[in-house]
Motif scaffolding. Structure first.
Motif, mmCIF file in Angstrom:
data_model
loop_
_atom_site.group_PDB
_atom_site.id
_atom_site.type_symbol
_atom_site.label_atom_id
_atom_site.label_comp_id
_atom_site.label_asym_id
_atom_site.label_seq_id
_atom_site.Cartn_x
_atom_site.Cartn_y
_atom_site.Cartn_z
ATOM 1 N N VAL A 200 0.842 -1.197 0.000
ATOM 2 C CA VAL A 200 0.000 0.000 0.000
ATOM 3 C C VAL A 200 0.877 1.247 0.000
ATOM 4 C CG1 VAL A 200 -1.927 -1.126 1.170
ATOM 5 C CG2 VAL A 200 -0.151 -0.001 2.527
ATOM 6 N N SER A 201 0.290 2.366 -0.358
ATOM 7 C CA SER A 201 1.022 3.625 -0.366
ATOM 8 C C SER A 201 1.155 4.180 1.050
ATOM 9 C CB SER A 201 0.329 4.644 -1.276
ATOM 10 O OG SER A 201 -0.995 4.888 -0.834
ATOM 11 N N ILE A 202 2.181 4.995 1.247
ATOM 12 C CA ILE A 202 2.369 5.675 2.524
ATOM 13 C C ILE A 202 1.171 6.601 2.791
ATOM 14 C CG2 ILE A 202 3.770 7.389 3.738
ATOM 15 C CD1 ILE A 202 5.225 4.810 3.549
ATOM 16 N N GLY A 203 0.686 6.599 4.028
ATOM 17 C CA GLY A 203 -0.401 7.490 4.404
ATOM 18 C C GLY A 203 -1.769 6.860 4.392
ATOM 19 N N ILE A 204 -1.855 5.576 4.002
ATOM 20 C CA ILE A 204 -3.173 4.930 3.952
ATOM 21 C C ILE A 204 -3.816 4.908 5.336
ATOM 22 C CG2 ILE A 204 -2.230 2.607 4.280
ATOM 23 C CD1 ILE A 204 -4.424 1.578 2.417
ATOM 24 N N GLU A 205 -2.979 4.916 6.388
ATOM 25 C CA GLU A 205 -3.527 4.877 7.743
ATOM 26 C C GLU A 205 -4.259 6.160 8.126
ATOM 27 O OE1 GLU A 205 0.922 5.777 7.956
ATOM 28 O OE2 GLU A 205 -0.446 4.532 6.795
ATOM 29 N N ASN A 206 -4.146 7.190 7.288
ATOM 30 C CA ASN A 206 -4.840 8.453 7.554
ATOM 31 C C ASN A 206 -6.151 8.584 6.785
ATOM 32 O OD1 ASN A 206 -2.679 9.349 9.217
ATOM 33 N ND2 ASN A 206 -1.520 9.919 7.394
ATOM 34 N N HIS A 226 5.960 -2.349 7.407
ATOM 35 C CA HIS A 226 7.345 -2.240 6.959
ATOM 36 C C HIS A 226 7.390 -1.202 5.850
ATOM 37 C CE1 HIS A 226 11.384 -3.443 5.604
ATOM 38 N NE2 HIS A 226 10.892 -3.364 4.377
ATOM 39 N N VAL A 227 8.014 -0.051 6.124
ATOM 40 C CA VAL A 227 8.136 1.011 5.119
ATOM 41 C C VAL A 227 9.239 0.631 4.146
ATOM 42 C CG1 VAL A 227 8.634 3.443 4.717
ATOM 43 C CG2 VAL A 227 7.284 2.759 6.710
ATOM 44 N N LEU A 228 8.939 0.687 2.862
ATOM 45 C CA LEU A 228 9.885 0.277 1.827
ATOM 46 C C LEU A 228 10.807 1.435 1.448
ATOM 47 C CD1 LEU A 228 7.316 -1.615 -0.414
ATOM 48 C CD2 LEU A 228 9.012 -2.659 1.098
ATOM 49 N N ASP A 229 12.064 1.097 1.148
ATOM 50 C CA ASP A 229 12.980 2.104 0.617
ATOM 51 C C ASP A 229 13.528 1.604 -0.720
ATOM 52 O OD1 ASP A 229 15.067 0.280 1.140
ATOM 53 O OD2 ASP A 229 15.455 1.137 3.104
ATOM 54 N N ASP A 230 14.385 2.400 -1.343
ATOM 55 C CA ASP A 230 14.875 2.066 -2.681
ATOM 56 C C ASP A 230 15.615 0.738 -2.710
ATOM 57 O OD1 ASP A 230 13.785 4.344 -3.716
ATOM 58 O OD2 ASP A 230 15.641 5.519 -3.660
ATOM 59 N N ALA A 248 5.934 3.641 -0.599
ATOM 60 C CA ALA A 248 5.037 2.532 -0.271
ATOM 61 C C ALA A 248 5.493 1.811 0.986
ATOM 62 C CB ALA A 248 4.954 1.564 -1.442
ATOM 63 N N GLN A 249 4.612 0.936 1.459
ATOM 64 C CA GLN A 249 4.889 0.142 2.649
ATOM 65 C C GLN A 249 4.175 -1.195 2.541
ATOM 66 O OE1 GLN A 249 3.361 2.564 5.841
ATOM 67 N NE2 GLN A 249 1.349 2.724 4.931
ATOM 68 N N LEU A 250 4.682 -2.159 3.286
ATOM 69 C CA LEU A 250 4.003 -3.445 3.418
ATOM 70 C C LEU A 250 3.220 -3.418 4.726
ATOM 71 C CD1 LEU A 250 6.759 -5.971 2.291
ATOM 72 C CD2 LEU A 250 4.907 -4.963 0.933
ATOM 73 N N LEU A 251 1.949 -3.747 4.634
ATOM 74 C CA LEU A 251 1.046 -3.737 5.781
ATOM 75 C C LEU A 251 0.586 -5.155 6.067
ATOM 76 C CD1 LEU A 251 -1.016 -2.381 7.771
ATOM 77 C CD2 LEU A 251 -2.558 -2.212 5.797
ATOM 78 N N TYR A 252 0.663 -5.553 7.327
ATOM 79 C CA TYR A 252 0.187 -6.878 7.751
ATOM 80 C C TYR A 252 -0.900 -6.687 8.813
ATOM 81 C CZ TYR A 252 4.372 -8.546 5.387
ATOM 82 O OH TYR A 252 5.329 -8.797 4.448
ATOM 83 N N LEU A 253 -2.031 -7.320 8.589
ATOM 84 C CA LEU A 253 -3.143 -7.306 9.544
ATOM 85 C C LEU A 253 -3.439 -8.745 9.950
ATOM 86 C CD1 LEU A 253 -5.583 -4.786 7.815
ATOM 87 C CD2 LEU A 253 -4.204 -4.367 9.856
#
Length: 260
Positions: A200-206, A226-230, A248-253
């Motif tokens: 998911v993209s950064i900021g989805i939690e908002n 887990h926030v992704l970097d280059d 982007a980031q990896l989100l686990y629920l």
């Protein structure tokens, strides 16, 4: 603008393996630059890991050879009106799955599967995969690739939730409210103790609104990000539908009890 004959010649000599295009060793730098420009304009990304060009939106079963043939025949970059669905980069698919525990016979779902990159990686790790994909051609590609037990051609949001999967892996649409809607629906397909992994993209939690608040409650209860970097992107990067690069980031629920 027509590309040089030398560039066409190198493309003819390139080795195409599925979505990957690999040039000969020792290509003249000027010619290699011409090849780079025409392939990237046609939608490919350079993969440092594979040392080759990758058409990420063709994973796992599309054929780059057909695109290269069109480029050579026209002597120019080819328009790609079908690039609307860009797949999860392979390196990120591997990273996403690496955080999901696996046991024999475990079942997973990839909703809105696109080209089935996440399903292909799951199948390679021994998961029993099911998929939903709204586009009939892409669904047929996944079926032909033999990576899924079942492939339903449908809008995932119209499918009645059934809590029967040990894992759900997904790359939902970029728009926050739409992504959250897909994630909340997908979470209801988990068995107790299951895990949902999403790119998911950064900021989805908002995300705002009722769905956003429900999503935030899930994040507080049981989640990992887990926030992704280059360095994580070994074969390309993420683009929005408007062509902008995304953080982007990896989100686990996790599903620790029955879903409601």
């Amino acid at each position: 603008m027509l590309i040089a004959k030398a560039v066409c010649r190198e493309l003819e000599l390139a080795v195409c393996d599925g979505p990957v295009v690999r040039l000969r060793e020792g290509v003249d730098p000027v010619v290699a630059d011409g090849v780079h420009r025409v392939l990237t304009r046609s939608g490919a990304c350079w993969s440092f890991r594979q040392r080759a060009y990758v058409f990420a939106d063709l994973y796992p079963s599309g054929r780059a050879a057909e695109l290269v043939e069109r480029i050579v025949a026209r002597r120019c970059a080819v328009p790609r009106p079908d690039r609307g669905v860009v797949s999860c980069p392979q390196s990120i698919a591997e990273l996403l799955w690496s955080e999901i525990p696996h046991g024999e016979g475990m079942e997973a779902l990839e909703p809105s599967a696109g080209h089935g990159v996440l399903a292909a990686e799951g199948a390679a790790r021994g998961w029993v995969m099911d998929c939903y994909e709204i586009d009939g051609d892409r669904a047929a590609d996944i079926t032909r690739a033999g990576i899924a037990r079942t492939v339903g051609t449908a809008d995932f949001l119209t499918i009645e939730a059934r809590a029967e999967y040990d894992a759900v892996v997904m790359y939902p649409p970029h728009r926050r409210n739409v992504a959250v809607e897909h994630i909340l629906h997908a979470h209801r397909f988990l068995r107790p103790g299951g895990v949902l992994g999403a790119l998911v993209s950064i900021g989805i939690e908002n995300t705002a609104g009722p769905a956003g608040r429900k999503f935030q409650e899930l994040l507080k209860c049981s989640s990992y990000i887990h926030v992704l970097d280059d360095h994580d992107f070994e074969d390309g990067y993420l683009l929005s539908p408007t062509g902008l690069r995304l953080r982007a980031q990896l989100l686990y629920l996790y599903a620790d009890d029955a879903q409601g």
